[in-house]
Design a protein around this motif. Structure first.
Motif, PDB file in Angstrom:
ATOM      1  N   ARG A 146       9.803  10.644  -5.200  1.00  0.00           N
ATOM      2  CA  ARG A 146       9.182  11.782  -5.002  1.00  0.00           C
ATOM      3  C   ARG A 146       8.058  12.225  -6.115  1.00  0.00           C
ATOM      4  NH1 ARG A 146      14.140  12.763  -6.955  1.00  0.00           N
ATOM      5  NH2 ARG A 146      14.406  13.748  -8.907  1.00  0.00           N
ATOM      6  N   ASP A 147       8.192  11.283  -7.282  1.00  0.00           N
ATOM      7  CA  ASP A 147       7.246  11.746  -8.367  1.00  0.00           C
ATOM      8  C   ASP A 147       5.867  10.613  -8.228  1.00  0.00           C
ATOM      9  OD1 ASP A 147       8.646  13.893  -9.253  1.00  0.00           O
ATOM     10  OD2 ASP A 147      10.064  12.154 -10.395  1.00  0.00           O
ATOM     11  N   LEU A 148       5.978   9.632  -7.393  1.00  0.00           N
ATOM     12  CA  LEU A 148       5.137   8.561  -7.353  1.00  0.00           C
ATOM     13  C   LEU A 148       3.994   8.915  -6.410  1.00  0.00           C
ATOM     14  CD1 LEU A 148       4.823   5.589  -8.307  1.00  0.00           C
ATOM     15  CD2 LEU A 148       5.154   5.006  -6.074  1.00  0.00           C
ATOM     16  N   ALA A 149       2.994   9.431  -6.952  1.00  0.00           N
ATOM     17  CA  ALA A 149       1.633  10.029  -6.259  1.00  0.00           C
ATOM     18  C   ALA A 149       1.062   8.703  -5.279  1.00  0.00           C
ATOM     19  CB  ALA A 149       0.708  10.705  -7.177  1.00  0.00           C
ATOM     20  N   VAL A 150       1.236   8.711  -4.264  1.00  0.00           N
ATOM     21  CA  VAL A 150       0.524   7.756  -3.359  1.00  0.00           C
ATOM     22  C   VAL A 150      -0.510   8.173  -2.727  1.00  0.00           C
ATOM     23  CG1 VAL A 150       0.959   5.977  -1.694  1.00  0.00           C
ATOM     24  CG2 VAL A 150       2.686   6.348  -3.072  1.00  0.00           C
ATOM     25  N   ALA A 151      -1.809   7.788  -2.760  1.00  0.00           N
ATOM     26  CA  ALA A 151      -3.085   8.035  -1.927  1.00  0.00           C
ATOM     27  C   ALA A 151      -3.392   6.970  -0.937  1.00  0.00           C
ATOM     28  CB  ALA A 151      -4.159   8.386  -2.809  1.00  0.00           C
ATOM     29  N   VAL A 152      -3.530   7.588   0.297  1.00  0.00           N
ATOM     30  CA  VAL A 152      -3.873   6.673   1.283  1.00  0.00           C
ATOM     31  C   VAL A 152      -5.247   7.090   1.970  1.00  0.00           C
ATOM     32  CG1 VAL A 152      -3.168   5.730   3.834  1.00  0.00           C
ATOM     33  CG2 VAL A 152      -1.523   6.342   2.145  1.00  0.00           C
ATOM     34  N   LEU A 153      -6.111   6.058   1.946  1.00  0.00           N
ATOM     35  CA  LEU A 153      -7.411   6.245   2.279  1.00  0.00           C
ATOM     36  C   LEU A 153      -7.605   5.623   3.857  1.00  0.00           C
ATOM     37  CD1 LEU A 153      -9.546   5.354  -0.637  1.00  0.00           C
ATOM     38  CD2 LEU A 153      -8.308   7.502  -0.443  1.00  0.00           C
ATOM     39  N   GLY A 166      10.303   9.239   1.197  1.00  0.00           N
ATOM     40  CA  GLY A 166      10.488  10.213   0.126  1.00  0.00           C
ATOM     41  C   GLY A 166       9.460   9.983  -0.646  1.00  0.00           C
ATOM     42  N   PHE A 167       8.298   9.352  -0.520  1.00  0.00           N
ATOM     43  CA  PHE A 167       7.096   9.137  -1.630  1.00  0.00           C
ATOM     44  C   PHE A 167       6.394  10.260  -1.339  1.00  0.00           C
ATOM     45  CE2 PHE A 167       8.332   4.965  -1.230  1.00  0.00           C
ATOM     46  CZ  PHE A 167       8.263   4.263  -2.410  1.00  0.00           C
ATOM     47  N   ALA A 168       5.599  10.894  -2.598  1.00  0.00           N
ATOM     48  CA  ALA A 168       4.677  12.067  -2.654  1.00  0.00           C
ATOM     49  C   ALA A 168       3.499  11.208  -1.828  1.00  0.00           C
ATOM     50  CB  ALA A 168       4.406  12.560  -3.976  1.00  0.00           C
ATOM     51  N   VAL A 169       3.043  11.660  -0.795  1.00  0.00           N
ATOM     52  CA  VAL A 169       1.711  11.190   0.040  1.00  0.00           C
ATOM     53  C   VAL A 169       0.619  12.165  -0.117  1.00  0.00           C
ATOM     54  CG1 VAL A 169       0.986  10.039   1.768  1.00  0.00           C
ATOM     55  CG2 VAL A 169       3.561   9.589   1.034  1.00  0.00           C
ATOM     56  N   ALA A 221      -3.712   9.439  -8.846  1.00  0.00           N
ATOM     57  CA  ALA A 221      -2.661   8.780  -7.865  1.00  0.00           C
ATOM     58  C   ALA A 221      -2.155   7.636  -8.758  1.00  0.00           C
ATOM     59  CB  ALA A 221      -3.398   8.077  -6.586  1.00  0.00           C
ATOM     60  N   ASP A 222      -0.928   7.297  -8.672  1.00  0.00           N
ATOM     61  CA  ASP A 222      -0.096   6.246  -9.062  1.00  0.00           C
ATOM     62  C   ASP A 222      -0.278   4.880  -8.233  1.00  0.00           C
ATOM     63  OD1 ASP A 222       1.280   7.743 -11.480  1.00  0.00           O
ATOM     64  OD2 ASP A 222       2.050   8.534  -9.651  1.00  0.00           O
ATOM     65  N   LEU A 223      -0.545   5.100  -6.723  1.00  0.00           N
ATOM     66  CA  LEU A 223      -0.956   4.114  -6.061  1.00  0.00           C
ATOM     67  C   LEU A 223      -1.805   4.402  -5.090  1.00  0.00           C
ATOM     68  CD1 LEU A 223       0.286   1.302  -5.159  1.00  0.00           C
ATOM     69  CD2 LEU A 223       1.768   2.440  -3.355  1.00  0.00           C
TER      70      LEU A 223
END
Length: 308
Positions: free
Chosen positions: A132-139, A156-159, A188-190
Motif C-alpha cells: 500500500r506504500d509502493l507508489a506505482v505509476a502506469v503510463l 493492494g498497490f497504490a496505483v 513514483a517507486d515503480l
C-alpha cells in the motif's frame, strides 16, 4: 471468411486450431508460402516489406499484437480500410504478470539482494515498503494499461495512472494531458510504460520524467523502445534516481552484442516476451471481428475506418 495471414504467431497450429474450432467456415492462406491470394481479412502485426500488393477485395485488417501504429503508418494500406486491434485477455494477463514480477522485485529490493549475494553479503535492504506504500505509476490506459492498473490495484498497490485523454477508474489516481504526466510520475517507486508509439510520445521516458521518480525507483518499459532514450536511461541509472530497469522492448531489437545494456546488472533484459498473444484469446478476438464483418456490425477493437 477468407484470411491472409502475414504474421508468424498467427500461423502457429495452436492458434489456427482454436480459430477453426470457434469458426469452422474460416479459410486461411499464409504468406509467403501461399503468396497473396484474394482475402477478406489481412492478419498481420506489421506488413512484411516484400508484400508489394494487397488482395483487391480486402475488407479489413486485424492487427495481431499490441499497438497498431506500424500498420496505420504503412502507405500500402488504403486509409479507408478498417483496422481492428487485438483484444486478447490472455495477452493482457501476461503483461500484467510481467509488471507484477517487477513490482514484487521492487517491493523486496530483489536487485539489491542479488548484488549482495554476489558479494556474499548478508544484508537487509533499506527502504523496504508495504504494497500500500509502493507508489506505482502506469503510463497508458488502453486495453492493456487498464488491466495492468486495475490488477495492481486489486492486489493492494497504490496505483496512479496517466492517459492522453481523461479517464476515471475506481481506486486509481487519474492524471491526463501534458500537464498531468510529470505529476503522475512524481515520487513514483515503480514507473510502468504501456504507451503506444506515436510521434508526440517519442522519448517520453527521458531525463525530465525520470528525474521525477523516487530515489531507488524501478522502471518497466513494455511500450516501445522509442519511448526510452538510452543515454537518459544510462544517466538515470548512474546518477539516480533509477535503481533498476526492466526492459522488454528495444530499438532496434535485439540490442547489438557489444551494447552496454547487456553488461549492466541494473538492467533486466527480456526478449519482447511480455505481450505475446495467447492462442485462445487471440482466436476469440479475431473470431469476434469475423462475426461482426459478416453481420455488417462495428468491428470490435476498431481503431480506424468504419463497419467495412
Amino acid at each position: 471468411m477468407r484470411l491472409l495471414i502475414a504474421e508468424p504467431l498467427a500461423a502457429e497450429p495452436a492458434f489456427l486450431a482454436e480459430l477453426h474450432r470457434l469458426d469452422p467456415a474460416v479459410t486461411a492462406a499464409v504468406w509467403p508460402q501461399d503468396g497473396v491470394p484474394e482475402a477478406d481479412i489481412l492478419v498481420a502485426f506489421a506488413l512484411p516489406p516484400e508484400i508489394e500488393r494487397l488482395p483487391t477485395d480486402l475488407r479489413a485488417v486485424f492487427c495481431f499484437g499490441a499497438g497498431v501504429e506500424q500498420l496505420l503508418g504503412d502507405p500500402r494500406l488504403p486509409p479507408h480500410l478498417p483496422v481492428a486491434r487485438l483484444l486478447d485477455e490472455g495477452q493482457a494477463q501476461r503483461m500484467l504478470d510481467y509488471v507484477l514480477a517487477a513490482a514484487f522485485a521492487r517491493l523486496i529490493d530483489l536487485p539489491v539482494l542479488a548484488e549482495a549475494r554476489a558479494r556474499r553479503a548478508w544484508i537487509l535492504p533499506d527502504g523496504r515498503l508495504d504494497r500500500r506504500d509502493l507508489a506505482v505509476a502506469v503510463l497508458g490506459l488502453g486495453f492493456i494499461g487498464e488491466r495492468i492498473a486495475t490488477g495492481l490495484r486489486d492486489l493492494g498497490f497504490a496505483v496512479r495512472a496517466w492517459s492522453r485523454q481523461p479517464r476515471t477508474l475506481p481506486g486509481i489516481a487519474a492524471f491526463a494531458g501534458p500537464d498531468g504526466l510529470a505529476a503522475c510520475a512524481e515520487g513514483a517507486d515503480l514507473l510502468v510504460n504501456v504507451l503506444p508509439a506515436t510521434p508526440e510520445l517519442k522519448g517520453v521516458l527521458g531525463t525530465r520524467l525520470l528525474q521525477r521518480l523516487a530515489p531507488g525507483a524501478h522502471l518497466v518499459n513494455i511500450g516501445r523502445g522509442s519511448h526510452l532514450p538510452e543515454t537518459d536511461l544510462c544517466r538515470a541509472l548512474v546518477e539516480g534516481p533509477l535503481a533498476h530497469a526492466w526492459l522488454d522492448v528495444f530499438t532496434p531489437e535485439p540490442p547489438a552484442p557489444d551494447h552496454w545494456i547487456w553488461r549492466d546488472s541494473r538492467v533486466t533484459l527480456t526478449p519482447h516476451l511480455a505481450g505475446v498473444p495467447s492462442p485462445a484469446g487471440a482466436a476469440a478476438s479475431l473470431a469476434s471481428v469475423i462475426a461482426a464483418l459478416r453481420a455488417g456490425d462495428a468491428l470490435p477493437g476498431l481503431v480506424r475506418g468504419g463497419r467495412a
